[in-house]
Design a protein around this motif. Structure first.
Motif, mmCIF file in Angstrom:
data_model
loop_
_atom_site.group_PDB
_atom_site.id
_atom_site.type_symbol
_atom_site.label_atom_id
_atom_site.label_comp_id
_atom_site.label_asym_id
_atom_site.label_seq_id
_atom_site.Cartn_x
_atom_site.Cartn_y
_atom_site.Cartn_z
ATOM 1 N N LEU A 190 100.430 17.005 16.406
ATOM 2 C CA LEU A 190 100.169 17.040 17.849
ATOM 3 C C LEU A 190 100.154 15.600 18.357
ATOM 4 O O LEU A 190 99.746 14.685 17.634
ATOM 5 C CB LEU A 190 98.813 17.695 18.122
ATOM 6 N N LEU A 219 93.001 17.423 24.248
ATOM 7 C CA LEU A 219 92.504 18.712 24.745
ATOM 8 C C LEU A 219 91.423 19.288 23.820
ATOM 9 O O LEU A 219 90.657 20.158 24.214
ATOM 10 C CB LEU A 219 93.654 19.723 24.845
ATOM 11 N N LEU A 220 91.392 18.796 22.577
ATOM 12 C CA LEU A 220 90.423 19.331 21.608
ATOM 13 C C LEU A 220 89.077 18.640 21.781
ATOM 14 O O LEU A 220 88.987 17.425 21.688
ATOM 15 C CB LEU A 220 90.930 19.110 20.181
ATOM 16 N N LYS A 221 88.054 19.423 22.043
ATOM 17 C CA LYS A 221 86.704 18.854 22.137
ATOM 18 C C LYS A 221 85.987 19.141 20.821
ATOM 19 O O LYS A 221 86.262 20.138 20.167
ATOM 20 C CB LYS A 221 85.939 19.480 23.312
ATOM 21 N N ARG A 277 83.643 20.207 17.799
ATOM 22 C CA ARG A 277 82.895 21.431 17.536
ATOM 23 C C ARG A 277 82.198 21.314 16.187
ATOM 24 O O ARG A 277 82.577 21.955 15.205
ATOM 25 C CB ARG A 277 83.800 22.662 17.588
ATOM 26 N N PRO A 278 81.183 20.443 16.106
ATOM 27 C CA PRO A 278 80.463 20.340 14.835
ATOM 28 C C PRO A 278 79.547 21.543 14.661
ATOM 29 O O PRO A 278 79.283 22.254 15.631
ATOM 30 C CB PRO A 278 79.642 19.056 15.001
ATOM 31 N N PRO A 279 79.064 21.787 13.442
ATOM 32 C CA PRO A 279 78.060 22.852 13.287
ATOM 33 C C PRO A 279 76.835 22.490 14.118
ATOM 34 O O PRO A 279 76.502 21.309 14.236
ATOM 35 C CB PRO A 279 77.714 22.811 11.796
ATOM 36 N N SER A 293 83.662 24.919 13.773
ATOM 37 C CA SER A 293 84.989 25.493 13.602
ATOM 38 C C SER A 293 85.080 26.127 12.220
ATOM 39 O O SER A 293 84.610 25.558 11.244
ATOM 40 C CB SER A 293 86.052 24.402 13.675
ATOM 41 N N GLU A 351 89.251 32.034 19.515
ATOM 42 C CA GLU A 351 88.918 31.126 20.621
ATOM 43 C C GLU A 351 90.130 30.229 20.876
ATOM 44 O O GLU A 351 90.706 29.705 19.928
ATOM 45 C CB GLU A 351 87.681 30.299 20.220
ATOM 46 N N MET A 388 90.750 27.093 22.041
ATOM 47 C CA MET A 388 90.784 25.702 21.580
ATOM 48 C C MET A 388 90.926 25.649 20.050
ATOM 49 O O MET A 388 91.558 24.740 19.504
ATOM 50 C CB MET A 388 89.514 24.973 22.008
ATOM 51 N N GLU A 389 90.340 26.637 19.387
ATOM 52 C CA GLU A 389 90.444 26.677 17.920
ATOM 53 C C GLU A 389 91.872 26.988 17.483
ATOM 54 O O GLU A 389 92.320 26.515 16.442
ATOM 55 C CB GLU A 389 89.453 27.680 17.328
ATOM 56 N N LEU A 448 94.469 25.908 19.039
ATOM 57 C CA LEU A 448 95.146 24.610 19.170
ATOM 58 C C LEU A 448 94.759 23.685 18.013
ATOM 59 O O LEU A 448 95.589 22.952 17.490
ATOM 60 C CB LEU A 448 94.766 23.965 20.515
ATOM 61 N N ARG A 449 93.498 23.748 17.601
ATOM 62 C CA ARG A 449 93.007 22.847 16.544
ATOM 63 C C ARG A 449 93.782 23.052 15.235
ATOM 64 O O ARG A 449 93.910 22.118 14.444
ATOM 65 C CB ARG A 449 91.506 23.085 16.312
#
Lengths: 611, 196
Positions: free
Chosen positions: A350, A357-359, A361-363, B45, B72, B74-75, B77-78
């Motif tokens: 990417l 666009l990816l924010k 997302r930690p646990p 994630s 989800e 955004m996931e 895309l990740r």
């Protein structure tokens, strides 16, 4: 195609099946990712065949399994990578004295540190201790090697390692089971000259063990604890690889069409040295593909020197694999392509704009987690006291993240209390706070309290008691037994701390104003203050509601909300956010109905409704 | 065939992965799978790799996945870098922004930008709101079975619908009726999206 008798299992489940079918009759363990499911499976499936239960820590588990095996009962002990450090003291002596039946030590390493505080490669401990080590590379081998480890251990009367890694332990795959082995149970025979390790006996044990190790070394060269196969014509390269790495090696070498002879040791220590030296007469170039430390590479470098082999070793220095992190397909392919100048299209990535666009997302702490409420109260109460937070290992370590930021240090199980003790002594201008969970308290927190009280240190110990070993998926611990049917006995954290002379109070952290007041009260007292913040893990609250068919409440936001974020900012609850109109919004799928946010609102904008 | 199943911790991503893996196993296919585990139930994630075929390594290499199934957007895309060009992405449209991202003042990106990047990969994108479908069916859960239904109906997973339905019935006998409703709703979603 499918064989009729194959089943699917996780690697850890396959290890448990292998231990049970190999004849293990006593098992002990402390939970830790990626090893936890082995004991869970033994308890769930094989309780009729063996004594299998959790222990209070890894050293205890190791000592229990050792005693069982010394007394003639085939045993197994399971722990994660860093858990082995806790058990090192008994381990190093066991390595010299051995056992009288079988003892299998299963260790789950964590390359990539998915859920560990360091990346230690415990193959080194096998070499350090002289305890042989099996390393499975598939679900079938998890089962087969666990069985074989029991027999190997019985034969030589020494402990044997089975090393897995996250990728293998949590891999799901197909396997075929074999009929269980029934080992003879020997009567207990007393042998204090071997099992009482006073110096005179220890010296004899060491000589004896050196002799056994030479026997093992000869035995394994004949017994062929390795597999070998060819990729392509197999005539250009000799490849040495093991465990999880061997699967990635297989796929990458096949992808590029290498002509390679592949040697995969299933027992990595002692190494199949004879076979390796023999193969080297046909190969000039030897590729080593191994995750983490150059364990195999160093071994064959020594073999090459001692046997005057004319070989070229291609490994870590040539960038085939790294000492850091987990092997993945694309990394290995890229490294091989670079070194061997192979045509290889680097996978598309990417762009930076697209990645933006990816924010993150930690646990995070779950919705309704009592640790969140505890942290809100602790931070409010200590906001003017320059607190230094010595945190510990468990879900509550997520307090490291905003908005809580309640971790200055986190090192090892139980380290919070000794570290906070030293902070209290050396930095009296700060308020020293230790934060430790209930399972970690029993694992190695008690000795920290002993030391702190003894030294008269002035610190606040917060026990975040959620009545579960939650991080690893809800195992029992000495003050949180799960099954009323079993014979486990409940212990009391408060009575234990009181007995040691600490000031102790217990409170529900959901009552955060009372919790704050109690912290204020504790601050005024000198010495070791233990504050137990007790409320069940939110996941268990949800689980119990389901079992009892009770509907948990739900939060709703009414028109009074002005978007002040008083509920959002200090909490960081996944179920709460601001909507497009800058008004608080509740995600009903995520909300567990703890109703704590309602206590933070000063406009009566949060209502409790039924689902 | 290589399948990536992804989502946010708590959405049942690993369970869906295990279910699809066992469907492959029960259909006589060779399979291997890997899950990220440990802290995954804490809203982080989650990625589940499922390989059907002869490869031995449990992780799918970048650029090698045929399908992404995501709980989800955004996931989805990740994990897009795992997808082969012209692969398939099936994603739930319900967005979840991490509370840590909220704390750091981040906003959820425009969902249409996410869809555009996926389509330009290039990939064939199917979107659906599984929560809404479940509510419309008036059943308490089954969002992942809706996703499974969409995946099944694509026709690239060479297993029989009977095998899948029988497995779902055997696995959760008490909820068989509701679960099959969810699965069938997934079939219908795909049919609609293809006709449109």
């Amino acid at each position: 195609m499918k064989k009729t008798n194959t089943i699917t299992l996780l690697g850890n489940e396959a290890i448990a099946y292998g231990l049970a079918d190999g004849g293990v009759r006593f098992a002990s363990a402390y939970p830790g990712t990626p090893s936890t499911e082995i004991m869970e499976t033994l308890i769930k499936k094989f309780k009729t065949r063996m004594n299998a239960d959790w222990a209070s820590n890894e050293a205890v588990a190791m000592e229990e399994a050792a005693a069982a095996a010394i007394a003639g009962t085939d045993s197994a002990v399971m722990m994660k990578s860093v858990g082995l450090n806790v058990a090192m003291d008994p381990l190093m002596t066991l390595a010299l004295m051995g056992v009288t039946s079988a003892m299998v030590i299963v260790v789950g390493d964590d390359p990539g540190m998915h859920s560990s505080q360091n990346e230690q490669d415990n193959r080194n401990i096998s070499k350090f201790s002289g305890i042989p080590m099996f390393e499975p590379s598939s679900i079938q081998e998890c089962y087969d090697f666990a069985r074989e480890a029991v027999q190997f251990s019985r034969k030589f009367k020494i402990p044997v390692f089975l090393r897995s890694v996250t990728r293998i332990s949590h891999e799901m795959g197909q396997l075929e089971l074999s009929p269980p082995v029934v080992n003879d149970i020997e009567p207990y025979e007393r042998d204090p000259s071997r099992f009482v390790s006073i110096p005179g006996n220890a010296r004899k044990n060491k000589s004896r063990m050196m002799k056994i190790q030479r026997e093992i070394d000869e035995y394994v060269q004949e017994k062929k604890y390795y597999r070998e196969y060819k990729i392509g014509k197999g005539n250009e390269y000799l490849v040495i690889t093991s465990g999880s790495s061997s699967t990635f090696a297989h796929d990458a070498l096949s992808y590029f069409g290498f002509n390679a002879h592949v040697l995969v040791p299933g027992l990595i220590n002692p190494f199949p040295s004879n076979r390796f030296v023999e193969l080297c007469s046909d190969y000039e170039n030897v590729i080593v593909i191994e995750e983490l430390d150059p364990f195999i590479e160093e071994k064959i470098t020594i073999l090459a020197y001692k046997n005057k082999l004319n070989i070229n070793i291609i490994g870590k220095d040539q960038g085939i694999t790294s000492i850091e992190g987990e092997i993945t397909g694309e990394i290995l392919m890229e490294n091989l392509a670079r070194y061997f100048n192979l045509e290889h299209e680097i996978p598309k990535t990417l762009t930076a704009d697209q990645k933006a666009l990816l924010k993150i997302r930690p646990p995070v702490l779950c919705p309704g987690c009592p640790h969140r409420s505890s942290y809100v109260a602790i931070k409010k109460a200590l906001r003017k006291d320059q607190p230094i937070y010595s945190n510990d290992i468990g879900c509550y370590a997520l307090g490291f993240l905003p908005p809580h930021n309640t971790a200055d240090t986190l090192v090892a199980m139980g380290a919070s209390i000794p570290m906070a003790t030293a902070i209290a002594i050396s930095r009296p201008e700060h308020t020293s706070v230790a934060m430790i969970g209930d399972s970690t308290f029993w694992h190695s927190g008690v000795s920290g309290i002993t030391n702190a009280v003894w030294k008269g240190a002035n610190l606040l110990v917060i026990v975040l008691d959620n009545l579960a070993t939650a991080m690893t998926g809800d195992q029992p611990n000495p003050s949180a037994n799960k099954d009323p049917e079993d014979s486990l006995v409940d212990l009391s954290i408060e009575e234990t701390c009181k007995g040691m002379g600490a000031w102790v109070r217990v409170i529900n952290p959901m009552e955060y104003k009372d919790t704050q007041r109690l912290i204020d009260e504790a601050k005024a007292i000198k010495g070791v203050k233990v504050l137990i913040l007790r409320e069940p893990c939110a996941l268990n609250v949800v689980k119990e509601a389901k079992i009892k068919k009770v509907k948990l409440p739900l939060i709703a936001i009414n028109d009074n909300c002005n978007g002040c974020k008083l509920c959002i900012t200090p909490l960081g609850c996944p179920a709460l956010s601001l909507n497009e109109d800058n008004i608080a919004e509740v995600d009903p799928e995520l909300c567990n109905g703890c109703t704590f946010c309602q206590k933070l609102c000063n406009r009566d904008a949060i209502e409790v409704v039924s689902r | 065939m290589n399948i990536i199943i992804t989502g946010v911790g708590g959405q049942g991503t690993v369970s869906l992965g295990h279910l699809i893996g066992n469907i492959a196993h029960n259909s006589g296919l060779r399979m291997i799978a890997a899950e990220t585990h440990g802290m995954s139930q804490r809203g982080g994630s989650v990625i589940f790799h499922l390989k059907i075929g002869d490869e031995r390594s449990p992780l799918i290499a970048k650029g090698q996945a045929d399908v992404i199934i995501s709980g989800e957007p955004m996931e989805a895309l990740r994990v897009l870098e795992f997808l082969k060009p012209n692969g398939v992405v099936i994603t739930n449209t319900h967005t979840i922004l991490s509370p840590v991202a909220v704390q750091l003042g981040m906003n959820y990106p425009d969902i249409l930008d996410i869809y555009r990047v996926i389509e330009e990969w290039p990939a064939k994108l199917y979107t659906l709101n599984t929560g809404e479908i479940i509510r419309r069916l008036d059943i308490p859960r089954g969002e992942n079975l809706v996703l499974l239904g969409v995946f099944m109906k694509l026709g690239i997973f060479q297993v029989s619908a009977d095998t899948v339905e029988q497995m779902i019935i055997n696995r959760w006998p008490k909820f068989a009726e509701n679960n099959l409703k969810a699965l069938h709703a997934g079939y219908d979603v795909l049919s609609e999206q293809i006709t449109n």
